[in-house]
Design an enzyme around this catalytic site. Structure first.
Site, short mmCIF file in Angstrom:
data_model
loop_
_atom_site.label_atom_id
_atom_site.label_comp_id
_atom_site.label_asym_id
_atom_site.label_seq_id
_atom_site.Cartn_x
_atom_site.Cartn_y
_atom_site.Cartn_z
N GLU A 41 3.57 -12.95 -14.88
CA GLU A 41 2.89 -11.96 -15.56
C GLU A 41 3.33 -11.97 -17.01
O GLU A 41 3.43 -12.95 -17.64
CB GLU A 41 2.78 -10.58 -14.95
CG GLU A 41 2.20 -9.49 -15.83
CD GLU A 41 0.82 -9.69 -16.66
OE1 GLU A 41 0.14 -10.75 -16.39
OE2 GLU A 41 0.48 -8.83 -17.66
N SER A 76 -6.26 -11.24 -10.51
CA SER A 76 -5.77 -12.23 -11.44
C SER A 76 -6.80 -12.88 -12.24
O SER A 76 -8.17 -12.88 -11.98
CB SER A 76 -5.03 -13.09 -10.63
OG SER A 76 -4.55 -14.41 -11.34
N SER A 77 -6.55 -13.81 -13.38
CA SER A 77 -7.32 -14.32 -13.99
C SER A 77 -7.10 -15.94 -13.66
O SER A 77 -7.75 -16.82 -14.11
CB SER A 77 -7.33 -14.31 -15.56
OG SER A 77 -7.81 -12.88 -15.64
N GLY A 126 -2.54 -17.86 -20.21
CA GLY A 126 -3.37 -17.08 -21.18
C GLY A 126 -4.01 -15.87 -20.72
O GLY A 126 -5.03 -15.42 -21.56
N GLY A 127 -3.38 -15.03 -19.97
CA GLY A 127 -3.76 -13.91 -19.66
C GLY A 127 -5.30 -13.84 -19.15
O GLY A 127 -5.69 -15.06 -18.52
N ARG A 138 -0.06 -14.73 -4.49
CA ARG A 138 0.15 -13.72 -5.42
C ARG A 138 1.08 -12.52 -4.72
O ARG A 138 1.18 -12.38 -3.46
CB ARG A 138 -1.41 -13.05 -5.26
CG ARG A 138 -1.54 -11.90 -6.16
CD ARG A 138 -1.58 -12.43 -7.75
NE ARG A 138 -2.29 -11.73 -8.72
CZ ARG A 138 -1.99 -11.60 -10.12
NH1 ARG A 138 -1.41 -12.66 -10.55
NH2 ARG A 138 -2.87 -10.57 -10.76
N ASP A 190 -1.21 -6.09 -13.46
CA ASP A 190 -2.78 -6.40 -13.35
C ASP A 190 -3.72 -5.63 -12.64
O ASP A 190 -4.94 -5.90 -12.58
CB ASP A 190 -2.49 -7.76 -12.80
CG ASP A 190 -2.54 -8.69 -13.97
OD1 ASP A 190 -2.11 -8.51 -14.79
OD2 ASP A 190 -2.10 -10.41 -13.58
N THR A 225 3.05 -17.20 -18.10
CA THR A 225 2.42 -18.13 -17.23
C THR A 225 2.38 -19.53 -17.45
O THR A 225 2.72 -20.02 -18.66
CB THR A 225 1.02 -17.57 -16.90
OG1 THR A 225 1.10 -16.24 -16.69
CG2 THR A 225 0.22 -18.21 -15.69
N1 GLU Z 1 -0.97 -11.88 -14.79
C1 GLU Z 1 -2.04 -12.97 -15.22
C2 GLU Z 1 -2.82 -13.20 -14.14
O1 GLU Z 1 -2.51 -13.10 -13.02
C3 GLU Z 1 -1.70 -13.99 -15.81
C4 GLU Z 1 -0.99 -13.82 -17.23
C5 GLU Z 1 -1.02 -15.10 -18.06
O2 GLU Z 1 -1.41 -16.12 -17.92
O3 GLU Z 1 -0.39 -15.14 -19.38
O4 GLU Z 1 -3.90 -13.53 -14.19
#
Ligand code: GLU
Length: 580
Positions: free
Chosen positions: A419, A464-465, A486-487, A112, A439, A399
């Site tokens: 991101e 993060s997700s 997918g955020g 990360r 994030d 992503t």
């Molecule tokens: N920045 C997001 C994260 O680290 C991921 C963004 C995405 O998947 O579109 O969780």
């Protein structure tokens, strides 16, 4: 640094729309309505599932030469840096799970991005107010120290079989000879997915040759990136973290005219990828394993599944209002805990064990009724510090995720990100720099003065997700690898796809194809233009606030059955599965 007037971009877009219909389409199947048909791929020995055919092919070539899963992963990631620059690259960060099949050892790796040491909780504040998210994302301010290369090199030192330099050959060759622009990349540029793309000189020249957005089917070379790859192939990641490339990254970040950042050469030189304990929990006859903090992915996906463990989902139809209702309630409870407790555990005390504790989750599951619960509050997991206040950050969808199994049964499941699509839009040496620091929570504390766990701190990694996952059976045999972009919806996509395979006996392609339903402790989102959208009135009758919308995942997974490997690619992207 060169700045481009907005008018020029608007004119370029008009010209592009007029000419794009004639663009040829060879490598990629038709991406009609944003979807392509994908079919289940079966193989016996090894497999790669990734978001772009060039990347999958590069990974396969490594596996054919006897390379291991991590060897193939490095080839895949380097090619993705070139052909899917909107989603990931060496200017970004990643999380990965590695399965060593001979020693039955699961490891997880944190690559990360890190906040510069000069950054603090005021990073995203101006005149005492939080910045507008869209103004913060472009330029140098949100660029964290990239972690992808350090992480891949660390895993390669432990599990690599082929020489490091070999793994860059395809990426170098494609960068020099040229690659065909995918419909997804072309659409991301032309639609202005990141409105700042083209604001800074290098990216303007690369993505808008002749002043027009590059069209799908066009061939593009990237000699600057080829040179970068050659240097890293020869010298390892130190060619990136120290010396000319590092100094140019720092200079690009610090001299972004309208929004400079604080990254320094010391931040670059001192970056380290970290091996961390994976986060695992039993689920029926399986063991689910994901990545721990600083991503919330592992804990939140596990929470969602365990909240549903006793709800007899397999007796319900996957696309029924009952199943979607239960899934949405689990999402609400899990995201409530995520918002309060999850952040970089090197800085805040994250109650990892408590959050996935079976007894705790049984109590939480008892809150689920046959009516929507409205907004869920965070629970009180064992050993949790109660001083944190809930906060969200609007992670944007870009992503990429890829899954790999090699001929020895080793697995690699990696989610990688810059991101926002095209990250900070700053480009140097042929690659884009991330804007991952967005994030973090922009606020440091809430109105009553309580600190937010995911606030910016020097050297911290933003929450993060990302949810690379592996599933094991009761004999500790690897049975599934999965993950998605997918955020913050990633967690829902991954949880739902696992349920498709584990509860509803779907093959991996069918589980990935299944229309999406999502809840992040707010509205229940149903995927537009799919059968699931018809559930809107039924769910509203149960009290849900429903939003029908595009839900752009990028799930790439492999299931290991007694008969061999089965792989699936997301029809919402342009990926490919190949195996032998
Ligand atoms: N920045 C997001 C994260 O680290 C991921 C963004 C995405 O998947 O579109 O969780």
């Amino acid at each position: 640094m060169k700045q481009r007037p907005i008018k020029t971009i608007a004119l370029a877009l008009t010209l592009f729309i007029a000419t794009s219909a004639t663009a040829k389409e060879a490598r990629y199947p038709e991406f009609g309505n944003g979807r392509i048909e994908q079919t289940l791929v079966k193989a016996q020995e090894y497999m790669v599932a990734a978001a772009n055919p060039y990347a999958t092919e590069a990974g396969m070539r490594i596996l054919e030469q006897g390379g291991s899963a991590i060897d193939a992963a490095i080839a895949v990631q380097m090619v993705l840096t070139l052909v899917e620059p909107e989603s990931s690259g060496i200017g970004g960060g990643a999380f990965a799970l590695h399965w060593d099949n001979e020693n039955k050892k699961l490891s997880s790796f944190d690559g990360r991005e890190k906040a510069p040491m000069a950054a603090d909780e005021k990073l995203f504040q101006e005149n005492g107010k939080n910045m507008n998210w869209w103004e913060a994302l472009a330029g140098g301010r949100a660029v964290g120290v990239p972690g992808v290369l350090a992480m891949l090199e660390k895993v390669h030192k432990q599990y690599g079989k082929l020489p490091w330099a070999t793994l860059f050959e395809d990426a170098v060759q494609l960068s020099e000879a040229g690659f065909e622009i995918s419909p997804k990349l072309a659409a991301s540029i032309a639609r202005g997915t990141n409105p700042a793309l083209g604001r800074y000189g290098d990216a303007w020249e690369y993505f808008f040759p002749d002043g027009k957005p590059i069209a799908k089917g066009a061939m593009r070379k990237n000699p600057a990136l080829a040179m970068t790859f050659r240097r890293i192939a020869l010298l390892g990641s130190k060619a990136f973290y120290k010396g000319e490339i590092a100094l140019d990254i720092v200079d690009t970040v610090q001299s972004a005219e309208d929004n400079p950042g604080m990254l320094t050469a010391e931040d670059m030189a001192s970056y380290e990828a970290i091996e961390r304990p994976p986060v695992c929990a039993p689920y029926k006859a399986y063991k689910l394993c994901g990545m721990g903090p600083p991503t919330s992915g592992g804990m939140t996906v596990i929470q969602m599944l365990k909240l549903l463990e006793d709800k007899n989902l397999s007796a319900l139809k996957p696309l029924s209002a009952e199943a979607v209702h239960l899934f949405a309630q689990a999402g609400k409870l899990a995201y409530a805990d995520r918002g309060k407790y999850m952040a970089d555990a090197d800085f805040v005390d994250v109650p990892v064990e408590g959050l996935i504790d079976g007894e705790y989750l049984k109590q939480r599951a008892a809150l689920i009724t046959d009516k929507d619960m409205g907004s869920a509050s965070a629970g009180t997991p064992p050993n949790a510090d109660q001083n944190w206040k809930t906060a969200t950050s609007p992670e944007q969808p870009s992503t990429t995720h890829f899954s790999i199994v090699d001929k020895d049964g080793n697995g690699f499941s990696m989610t990688s990100s810059i991101e926002m699509a095209f990250g900070s839009t700053l480009m140097t040496h042929g690659f884009l720099l991330n804007n991952q620091l967005t994030d973090f929570s922009f606020s440091e504390s809430t109105e009553d003065g309580k600190l937010i766990a995911n606030r910016v701190q020097p050297g911290k990694r933003p929450r993060s997700s990302m949810s690379p996952f592996m599933v094991f059976d009761k004999d500790d045999k690897l049975v599934m690898l999965i993950g998605s972009p997918g955020g913050s919806r990633i967690i829902n996509y991954v949880a739902k796809t696992m349920l498709g395979v584990l509860e509803w006996n779907m093959d991996i392609q069918t589980a990935i194809d299944m229309p999406h339903f999502v809840n992040r402790n707010g509205s229940t989102d149903l995927e537009d233009n799919t059968a699931i959208s018809q559930l809107k009135p039924q769910l509203e009758a149960l009290g849900h606030k429903v939003s029908v919308r595009d839900l752009n995942s990028g799930l790439h997974g492999i299931v290991i059955t007694p008969d061999g490997l089965e792989g699936g690619a997301d029809p919402r992207r342009v990926g490919r599965v190949m195996g032998k």
